[in-house]
Design a protein around this motif. Structure first.
Motif, short mmCIF file in Angstrom:
data_model
loop_
_atom_site.label_atom_id
_atom_site.label_comp_id
_atom_site.label_asym_id
_atom_site.label_seq_id
_atom_site.Cartn_x
_atom_site.Cartn_y
_atom_site.Cartn_z
N LEU A 20 -18.36 50.90 -97.60
CA LEU A 20 -17.64 49.65 -97.36
C LEU A 20 -16.38 49.93 -96.57
N LYS A 21 -15.94 48.94 -95.84
CA LYS A 21 -14.69 49.05 -95.11
C LYS A 21 -13.70 48.09 -95.74
N VAL A 22 -12.54 48.60 -96.12
CA VAL A 22 -11.49 47.78 -96.70
C VAL A 22 -10.57 47.35 -95.56
N VAL A 23 -10.37 46.05 -95.42
CA VAL A 23 -9.56 45.52 -94.34
C VAL A 23 -8.52 44.59 -94.92
N CYS A 24 -7.29 44.74 -94.47
CA CYS A 24 -6.22 43.82 -94.89
C CYS A 24 -6.08 42.77 -93.80
N VAL A 25 -6.27 41.52 -94.17
CA VAL A 25 -6.22 40.42 -93.23
C VAL A 25 -5.08 39.51 -93.63
N PRO A 26 -4.23 39.13 -92.68
CA PRO A 26 -3.15 38.21 -93.02
C PRO A 26 -3.73 36.90 -93.55
N SER A 27 -3.00 36.26 -94.41
CA SER A 27 -3.49 35.03 -95.02
C SER A 27 -3.46 33.85 -94.06
N SER A 28 -2.80 33.99 -92.93
CA SER A 28 -2.68 32.89 -91.99
C SER A 28 -3.24 33.29 -90.62
N LEU A 29 -3.89 32.35 -89.98
CA LEU A 29 -4.38 32.57 -88.62
C LEU A 29 -3.38 32.09 -87.58
N ARG A 30 -2.24 31.62 -88.05
CA ARG A 30 -1.24 31.02 -87.16
C ARG A 30 -0.88 31.95 -86.00
N GLU A 31 -0.64 33.22 -86.29
CA GLU A 31 -0.25 34.16 -85.23
C GLU A 31 -1.33 34.27 -84.16
N SER A 32 -2.58 34.36 -84.58
CA SER A 32 -3.67 34.46 -83.61
C SER A 32 -3.81 33.18 -82.80
N VAL A 33 -3.67 32.03 -83.43
CA VAL A 33 -3.74 30.75 -82.72
C VAL A 33 -2.62 30.67 -81.70
N GLU A 34 -1.41 31.11 -82.08
CA GLU A 34 -0.28 31.08 -81.16
C GLU A 34 -0.49 32.05 -80.00
N GLU A 35 -1.03 33.24 -80.29
CA GLU A 35 -1.33 34.21 -79.23
C GLU A 35 -2.33 33.62 -78.24
N MET A 36 -3.35 32.96 -78.77
CA MET A 36 -4.36 32.36 -77.91
C MET A 36 -3.76 31.26 -77.05
N GLY A 37 -2.83 30.50 -77.61
CA GLY A 37 -2.20 29.42 -76.87
C GLY A 37 -1.37 29.92 -75.71
N GLY A 38 -0.86 31.14 -75.83
CA GLY A 38 -0.02 31.71 -74.78
C GLY A 38 -0.80 32.47 -73.72
N ALA A 39 -2.08 32.70 -73.96
CA ALA A 39 -2.89 33.47 -73.02
C ALA A 39 -3.93 32.57 -72.37
N ALA A 40 -4.18 32.81 -71.11
CA ALA A 40 -5.21 32.04 -70.40
C ALA A 40 -6.58 32.44 -70.94
N ARG A 41 -7.37 31.45 -71.28
CA ARG A 41 -8.75 31.71 -71.68
C ARG A 41 -9.63 31.33 -70.50
N ASP A 42 -9.73 32.25 -69.53
CA ASP A 42 -10.43 31.96 -68.30
C ASP A 42 -11.75 32.70 -68.15
N GLN A 43 -12.14 33.44 -69.17
CA GLN A 43 -13.39 34.17 -69.13
C GLN A 43 -14.44 33.40 -69.94
N VAL A 44 -15.58 33.14 -69.33
CA VAL A 44 -16.63 32.38 -70.00
C VAL A 44 -17.64 33.35 -70.60
N VAL A 45 -17.95 33.13 -71.87
CA VAL A 45 -18.97 33.91 -72.57
C VAL A 45 -19.94 32.92 -73.18
N MET A 46 -21.17 32.98 -72.74
CA MET A 46 -22.19 32.09 -73.30
C MET A 46 -22.78 32.75 -74.53
N VAL A 47 -22.86 32.01 -75.61
CA VAL A 47 -23.39 32.58 -76.84
C VAL A 47 -24.17 31.50 -77.59
#
Length: 133
Positions: free
Chosen positions: A21-48
């Motif tokens: 098993l892999k033990v991972v510590c994950v912050p309880s909030s996604l706020r930081e990631s959402v803010e990081e995404m808001g500041g970066a251009a999402r210009d790469q398209v990935v079809m999934v």
């Protein structure tokens, strides 16, 4: 984590014979990631393509207002998943660099054996060298 009473070297909850098993510590909030995404251009398209349950889950995140679209939700969770697997990806990249170094050494040796140090063309990266039959 040892300072918090956890010794990850001896912590074991994997059944014998099972994958570790892999033990991972994950912050309880996604706020930081959402803010990081808001500041970066999402210009790469990935079809999934995703299954119905994943699609419903992405839609639920949109319904909460935390993200604006399925695309933003998917981007967020891809980003988070890659963070969790960052060390494995680094290990794979290091191994790939070792392979590229070995290929270069092999090409150099082939040049020496053929006695034509500058006459042997290097194959394009990512494609196999043409074979002569």
């Amino acid at each position: 984590m040892a300072g918090q009473g956890f010794d990850l070297d001896t912590l074991c909850c994997t059944p014998e014979g099972a994958a570790p098993l892999k033990v991972v510590c994950v912050p309880s909030s996604l706020r930081e990631s959402v803010e990081e995404m808001g500041g970066a251009a999402r210009d790469q398209v990935v079809m999934v393509r995703v299954d119905t349950e994943t699609s419903k889950t992405l839609d639920a995140w949109v319904e909460t207002g935390a993200v604006k679209s399925r695309s933003e939700a998917a981007a967020l969770f891809i980003r988070e998943g890659l963070k969790v697997r960052d060390q494995e990806l680094k290990d794979l990249r290091d191994a790939l660099a070792d392979v590229e170094q070995a290929k270069s050494k092999l090409r150099d040796k082939a040049r020496q054996v053929l006695g034509a140090e500058d006459d042997v063309e290097e194959p394009a990266t990512g494609s196999p060298a043409p074979s002569e039959e």
